[in-house]
Scaffold this motif. Structure first.
Motif, mmCIF file in Angstrom:
data_model
loop_
_atom_site.group_PDB
_atom_site.id
_atom_site.type_symbol
_atom_site.label_atom_id
_atom_site.label_comp_id
_atom_site.label_asym_id
_atom_site.label_seq_id
_atom_site.Cartn_x
_atom_site.Cartn_y
_atom_site.Cartn_z
ATOM 1 N N LEU A 18 -13.062 57.884 29.599
ATOM 2 C CA LEU A 18 -12.215 57.081 30.478
ATOM 3 C C LEU A 18 -11.569 55.993 29.639
ATOM 4 C CD1 LEU A 18 -14.331 56.391 33.715
ATOM 5 C CD2 LEU A 18 -12.221 57.725 33.581
ATOM 6 N N ARG A 19 -10.408 55.540 30.062
ATOM 7 C CA ARG A 19 -9.792 54.376 29.445
ATOM 8 C C ARG A 19 -9.546 53.325 30.511
ATOM 9 N NH1 ARG A 19 -4.150 53.255 26.164
ATOM 10 N NH2 ARG A 19 -3.243 53.460 28.239
ATOM 11 N N LEU A 20 -10.152 52.185 30.318
ATOM 12 C CA LEU A 20 -9.953 51.058 31.213
ATOM 13 C C LEU A 20 -8.844 50.171 30.673
ATOM 14 C CD1 LEU A 20 -13.641 49.981 31.972
ATOM 15 C CD2 LEU A 20 -12.255 51.768 33.054
ATOM 16 N N SER A 21 -8.107 49.580 31.589
ATOM 17 C CA SER A 21 -7.065 48.621 31.226
ATOM 18 C C SER A 21 -7.330 47.308 31.943
ATOM 19 C CB SER A 21 -5.682 49.139 31.631
ATOM 20 O OG SER A 21 -5.372 50.354 30.997
ATOM 21 N N CYS A 22 -6.928 46.245 31.313
ATOM 22 C CA CYS A 22 -7.028 44.915 31.925
ATOM 23 C C CYS A 22 -5.700 44.213 31.683
ATOM 24 C CB CYS A 22 -8.184 44.134 31.323
ATOM 25 S SG CYS A 22 -8.269 42.408 31.869
ATOM 26 N N ALA A 23 -4.965 44.015 32.755
ATOM 27 C CA ALA A 23 -3.663 43.358 32.660
ATOM 28 C C ALA A 23 -3.818 41.880 32.973
ATOM 29 C CB ALA A 23 -2.686 43.999 33.636
ATOM 30 N N ALA A 24 -3.228 41.058 32.123
ATOM 31 C CA ALA A 24 -3.342 39.604 32.279
ATOM 32 C C ALA A 24 -2.001 38.992 32.667
ATOM 33 C CB ALA A 24 -3.836 38.983 30.977
ATOM 34 N N SER A 25 -2.072 37.983 33.498
ATOM 35 C CA SER A 25 -0.863 37.235 33.848
ATOM 36 C C SER A 25 -0.663 36.109 32.854
ATOM 37 C CB SER A 25 -0.994 36.657 35.251
ATOM 38 O OG SER A 25 -2.040 35.701 35.274
ATOM 39 N N GLY A 26 0.500 35.527 32.855
ATOM 40 C CA GLY A 26 0.746 34.364 32.027
ATOM 41 C C GLY A 26 1.370 34.699 30.684
ATOM 42 N N ARG A 27 1.883 33.651 30.032
ATOM 43 C CA ARG A 27 2.595 33.842 28.779
ATOM 44 C C ARG A 27 1.730 33.610 27.563
ATOM 45 N NH1 ARG A 27 8.162 30.444 30.045
ATOM 46 N NH2 ARG A 27 8.751 31.563 31.936
ATOM 47 N N THR A 28 0.474 33.232 27.796
ATOM 48 C CA THR A 28 -0.359 32.838 26.662
ATOM 49 C C THR A 28 -1.472 33.834 26.386
ATOM 50 O OG1 THR A 28 -1.753 31.504 28.125
ATOM 51 C CG2 THR A 28 0.113 30.395 27.042
ATOM 52 N N PHE A 29 -1.269 35.086 26.780
ATOM 53 C CA PHE A 29 -2.306 36.104 26.591
ATOM 54 C C PHE A 29 -2.750 36.171 25.136
ATOM 55 C CE2 PHE A 29 -4.686 39.864 27.340
ATOM 56 C CZ PHE A 29 -4.429 40.739 26.291
ATOM 57 N N SER A 30 -1.812 36.045 24.214
ATOM 58 C CA SER A 30 -2.146 36.194 22.795
ATOM 59 C C SER A 30 -3.081 35.106 22.296
ATOM 60 C CB SER A 30 -0.872 36.206 21.949
ATOM 61 O OG SER A 30 -0.155 35.005 22.121
ATOM 62 N N SER A 31 -3.253 34.043 23.046
ATOM 63 C CA SER A 31 -4.141 32.967 22.624
ATOM 64 C C SER A 31 -5.572 33.145 23.149
ATOM 65 C CB SER A 31 -3.606 31.609 23.084
ATOM 66 O OG SER A 31 -3.725 31.460 24.485
#
Length: 124
Positions: A18-31
């Protein structure tokens, strides 16, 4: 604030993937360091894997080493968990979590934001 939404869980036979995904809101995900955790019925939440905010450090629980792979796509604000050779003992609710400027290490209290979780069930 970061909002996290997991997807990709389901029912799979032992030995499957299985492959799980987690989508994040906001512009600072890379931090944010991102982690995956799981909780089986009657058990405490446990660390599965984590990746540092720069992506240079990755940690795995011994129980999943060689079978699970974490990756991140900062352009898509998404972290993935590829799970191969699944076992019945991998059955749990899987959560993603975020830790700003973190190392991705298995320190649960450091993770500030959590998703709602996605169920993974592995049948024998």
């Amino acid at each position: 604030q970061v909002q996290l939404v997991e997807s990709g869980g389901g029912l799979v036979q032992a030995g499957g993937s299985l492959r799980l995904s987690c989508a994040a809101s906001g512009r600072t995900f890379s931090s944010y360091a991102m982690g995956w955790f799981r909780q089986a019925p009657g058990k405490e939440r446990e660390f599965v894997t984590g990746i540092s905010w720069r992506g240079g450090n990755i940690y795995y629980a011994d129980s999943v080493k060689g079978r699970f792979t974490i990756s991140r796509d900062n352009a898509r604000n998404t972290v993935y968990l590829q799970m191969n050779s699944l076992k019945p003992e991998d059955t749990a609710v899987y959560y993603c979590a975020a830790w700003q400027y973190g190392s991705g290490s298995p320190v649960i209290p450091k993770y500030d934001y959590w998703g709602q979780g996605t169920q993974v069930t592995v049948s024998s």
